[in-house]
Scaffold this motif. Structure first.
Motif, PDB file in Angstrom:
ATOM      1  N   UNK A  97      31.641  66.094  21.387  1.00 35.67           N
ATOM      2  CA  UNK A  97      30.357  65.603  21.067  1.00 35.67           C
ATOM      3  C   UNK A  97      29.327  66.538  21.434  1.00 35.67           C
ATOM      4  N   UNK A  98      28.262  66.580  20.677  1.00 36.93           N
ATOM      5  CA  UNK A  98      27.095  67.457  21.234  1.00 36.93           C
ATOM      6  C   UNK A  98      26.273  66.779  22.263  1.00 36.93           C
ATOM      7  N   UNK A  99      25.786  67.053  23.147  1.00 39.60           N
ATOM      8  CA  UNK A  99      24.944  66.604  24.128  1.00 39.60           C
ATOM      9  C   UNK A  99      25.233  65.441  24.565  1.00 39.60           C
ATOM     10  N   UNK A 100      26.457  64.894  25.021  1.00 35.69           N
ATOM     11  CA  UNK A 100      27.080  63.658  25.394  1.00 35.69           C
ATOM     12  C   UNK A 100      26.283  62.831  26.336  1.00 35.69           C
ATOM     13  N   UNK A 101      25.293  63.235  27.117  1.00 36.24           N
ATOM     14  CA  UNK A 101      24.406  62.425  27.882  1.00 36.24           C
ATOM     15  C   UNK A 101      23.324  62.208  27.154  1.00 36.24           C
ATOM     16  N   UNK A 102      23.010  62.342  25.599  1.00 38.12           N
ATOM     17  CA  UNK A 102      21.966  61.915  25.069  1.00 38.12           C
ATOM     18  C   UNK A 102      22.327  60.953  23.773  1.00 38.12           C
ATOM     19  N   UNK A 103      21.254  60.312  23.471  1.00 37.25           N
ATOM     20  CA  UNK A 103      21.627  59.471  22.095  1.00 37.25           C
ATOM     21  C   UNK A 103      22.340  60.402  21.124  1.00 37.25           C
ATOM     22  N   UNK A 104      23.448  59.722  20.493  1.00 34.51           N
ATOM     23  CA  UNK A 104      24.273  60.495  19.625  1.00 34.51           C
ATOM     24  C   UNK A 104      23.637  60.392  18.313  1.00 34.51           C
ATOM     25  N   UNK A 105      22.871  59.500  17.719  1.00 35.46           N
ATOM     26  CA  UNK A 105      22.390  59.477  16.635  1.00 35.46           C
ATOM     27  C   UNK A 105      21.318  60.514  16.357  1.00 35.46           C
ATOM     28  N   UNK A 106      20.918  61.248  17.360  1.00 35.65           N
ATOM     29  CA  UNK A 106      19.880  62.590  17.425  1.00 35.65           C
ATOM     30  C   UNK A 106      20.667  63.929  17.705  1.00 35.65           C
ATOM     31  N   UNK A 107      22.237  63.839  17.964  1.00 32.57           N
ATOM     32  CA  UNK A 107      22.848  64.722  18.040  1.00 32.57           C
ATOM     33  C   UNK A 107      23.992  64.715  17.513  1.00 32.57           C
ATOM     34  N   UNK A 108      24.213  64.636  15.927  1.00 39.36           N
ATOM     35  CA  UNK A 108      25.428  64.552  15.298  1.00 39.36           C
ATOM     36  C   UNK A 108      26.047  65.751  15.158  1.00 39.36           C
ATOM     37  N   UNK A 109      27.283  66.003  15.529  1.00 38.28           N
ATOM     38  CA  UNK A 109      28.127  67.356  15.284  1.00 38.28           C
ATOM     39  C   UNK A 109      28.302  67.535  13.826  1.00 38.28           C
ATOM     40  N   UNK A 110      27.934  68.261  13.329  1.00 35.63           N
ATOM     41  CA  UNK A 110      27.797  68.611  11.712  1.00 35.63           C
ATOM     42  C   UNK A 110      29.467  68.581  10.967  1.00 35.63           C
ATOM     43  N   UNK A 111      30.395  68.972  11.959  1.00 37.16           N
ATOM     44  CA  UNK A 111      31.608  68.750  11.455  1.00 37.16           C
ATOM     45  C   UNK A 111      32.384  67.149  11.599  1.00 37.16           C
ATOM     46  N   UNK A 112      31.714  66.314  12.486  1.00 36.40           N
ATOM     47  CA  UNK A 112      32.189  65.164  12.537  1.00 36.40           C
ATOM     48  C   UNK A 112      32.003  64.173  11.291  1.00 36.40           C
ATOM     49  N   UNK A 113      33.154  63.072  11.249  1.00 36.17           N
ATOM     50  CA  UNK A 113      33.076  62.530   9.957  1.00 36.17           C
ATOM     51  C   UNK A 113      32.170  61.170  10.229  1.00 36.17           C
ATOM     52  N   UNK A 114      31.502  60.682   9.181  1.00 32.84           N
ATOM     53  CA  UNK A 114      30.648  59.729   9.046  1.00 32.84           C
ATOM     54  C   UNK A 114      31.299  58.524   8.611  1.00 32.84           C
ATOM     55  N   UNK A 115      31.072  57.234   9.348  1.00 35.39           N
ATOM     56  CA  UNK A 115      31.563  56.071   8.966  1.00 35.39           C
ATOM     57  C   UNK A 115      30.554  55.099   8.836  1.00 35.39           C
ATOM     58  N   UNK A 116      30.681  54.248   7.723  1.00 30.05           N
ATOM     59  CA  UNK A 116      29.501  53.481   7.403  1.00 30.05           C
ATOM     60  C   UNK A 116      29.551  51.797   8.175  1.00 30.05           C
ATOM     61  N   UNK A 117      28.833  52.016   9.347  1.00 26.27           N
ATOM     62  CA  UNK A 117      28.801  50.870  10.095  1.00 26.27           C
ATOM     63  C   UNK A 117      30.230  50.361  10.860  1.00 26.27           C
ATOM     64  N   UNK A 118      30.635  51.182  11.786  1.00 25.03           N
ATOM     65  CA  UNK A 118      31.653  50.982  12.584  1.00 25.03           C
ATOM     66  C   UNK A 118      31.742  49.601  13.261  1.00 25.03           C
ATOM     67  N   UNK A 119      32.891  48.614  13.151  1.00 21.94           N
ATOM     68  CA  UNK A 119      32.793  47.490  13.767  1.00 21.94           C
ATOM     69  C   UNK A 119      33.928  47.355  14.710  1.00 21.94           C
TER      70      UNK A 119
END
Length: 437
Positions: free
Chosen positions: A286-308
């Motif tokens: 993860x990019x900047x793991x000590x920061x909010x991840x919604x503002x530090x998305x890795x461009x190669x990571x997969x997006x999932x619509x509402x993880x539960x």
């Protein structure tokens, strides 16, 4: 009686729609505080699991719950009411994710999160406001947390108390193999809190597990990892990988203080292709793991619509995504990802609003609905579906907190925004299973 183990943080149909309504009516920050599982078998077909032979749901019982023949229900806690004689703890608002931990005397603890929104929840509902709401949250402690129902060996509720306070929008989590509870804060700068279900020790924040809208956790002791879901429209699937200092080989538990935060990348045909069969995956830091991840998305990571919900069973990690009503399985043995249920293409589309997940020892995947038909639906090992129960008369609520007593005879679950006679601030039930099931 147990003292309040409070801690101060660092600084319509679905929950998201419900929150939006609350915020638009300025009700989210004025709730009175006074009212205030280790996380299946192979994914291959075959076998009927534990619930393969249950019958159809009957008529609603006195509590408005439909169950198969031989099953019965009771109420064990109602928000605002004291569940146990001698306790002074009124059951918390919006009971959500839950788990069970056994006691040495044959009883057990049922641990339950309190999903009360706070300032940080503004960033969950309106992502563009996250930078501001994250700052406000530091100065305005939340009203959420976790509480416990303590049961005697005969199933009697003997005590109730709080084990975590001053946190926000506590959703799910899991009971750890080392007998603690991980409680997840679901807002953009949320953390995971480790709690003592006995109430003897104060809860501790675990920033090594990342800062994001945590939904649920699952633990892989063999690989010394923690898997985590993120409930955002562009959420990621995470894992925390221990280093040898934090979780030495053979150690009973990790310190949860150091290690590596990683996100899933789907190769092959990508996320969409997982509908048609297993796709190869890799994990990237993860990019900047000590920061909010919604503002530090890795461009190669997969997006999932509402993880539960998420659950690890024998190296198969099941998780749900509510935005597209899918159940996924990550196979740690083959390093692949596959969709095992998709509402849009299912032959038997009885499951919607997918949320909390619990997997039985026999490989049944129990999925709680947030909205939908207010059901708990079982995905059997052969991938056929059966409803286990349905809550009626509580539209606008959600089912959560599924957990079994140590002997497997009793199953606990909550109606997050339900009440004894319809809508309310939360109610917790017990489902008694037939002998021999």
């Amino acid at each position: 009686m147990h003292p309040l183990k409070a801690v101060i943080p660092r600084g319509a149909a679905t929950r998201r729609e419900f929150l939006q309504q609350m915020f638009l009516t300025a009700g989210a920050l004025s709730i009175s505080g006074s009212l205030l599982s280790a996380c299946g078998t192979s994914t291959g077909v075959g076998g009927r699991g534990r619930f393969g032979n249950i019958g159809p749901l009957g008529a609603p019982d006195a509590r408005g719950i439909r169950v198969p023949e031989g099953f019965s229900t009771r109420v064990v806690a109602v928000t605002g009411q004291v569940p146990a004689p001698g306790s002074s703890y009124p059951w918390h608002i919006f009971p959500d994710g839950g788990g069970v931990m056994p006691k040495a005397d044959g009883g057990w603890y049922y641990i339950s999160n309190s999903e009360i929104p706070g300032a940080g929840s503004l960033g969950f509902q309106f992502p563009q406001l996250a930078p501001l709401s994250n700052i406000i949250e530091i100065f305005v402690p939340g009203l959420g947390g976790s509480g416990v129902l303590e049961f005697a060996a005969d199933g009697t509720v003997v005590d109730a108390y709080r084990i975590l306070g001053n946190t926000t929008f506590n959703c799910a989590g899991c009971v750890t193999p080392w007998n603690t509870w991980l409680s997840c804060e679901e807002w953009p700068n949320g953390q995971v809190w480790e709690c003592d279900p006995t109430g003897a020790n104060s809860a501790i924040a675990r920033p090594a597990l990342g800062f994001f809208s945590h939904e649920a956790t699952a633990i892989d002791t063999q690989r010394r990892m923690v898997y985590m879901t993120e409930d955002m429209p562009d959420g990621r699937f995470y894992r925390w990988v221990a280093d040898n200092t934090d979780w030495p080989a053979g150690a009973a538990r990790p310190a949860l203080q150091s290690g590596k935060l990683q996100v899933l990348k789907v190769n092959g045909g990508g996320v969409a292709a997982a509908l048609n069969g297993p796709q190869p995956v890799v994990w990237i830091d993860a990019l900047s793991p000590d920061q909010p991840q919604d503002a530090n998305r890795h461009p190669d990571s997969a997006a999932f619509d509402g993880g539960e919900g998420v659950w690890n069973h024998k190296g198969f990690v099941y998780f749900s995504t509510k935005g597209d009503n899918r159940i996924w399985v990550y196979d740690t043995h083959s390093e692949t990802l596959e969709v095992i249920y998709d509402l849009a293409t299912a032959e038997n589309p009885i499951l919607s609003g997918v949320d909390n997940i619990t997997v039985t020892k026999q490989g049944d995947v129990l999925v709680a609905e947030d909205g939908g038909d207010m059901q708990v639906v079982v995905i059997l090992p052969d991938r056929t579906l059966k409803p286990l129960l349905q809550v009626t008369g509580q539209d606008g609520s959600e089912i959560a907190g599924i957990a079994f007593s140590p002997d497997g005879r009793r199953m606990y679950f909550t109606s997050d925004r339900g009440g004894p006679n319809g809508p309310g601030l939360g109610i917790t039930y017990e489902l008694l299973l037939p002998e021999g099931l």
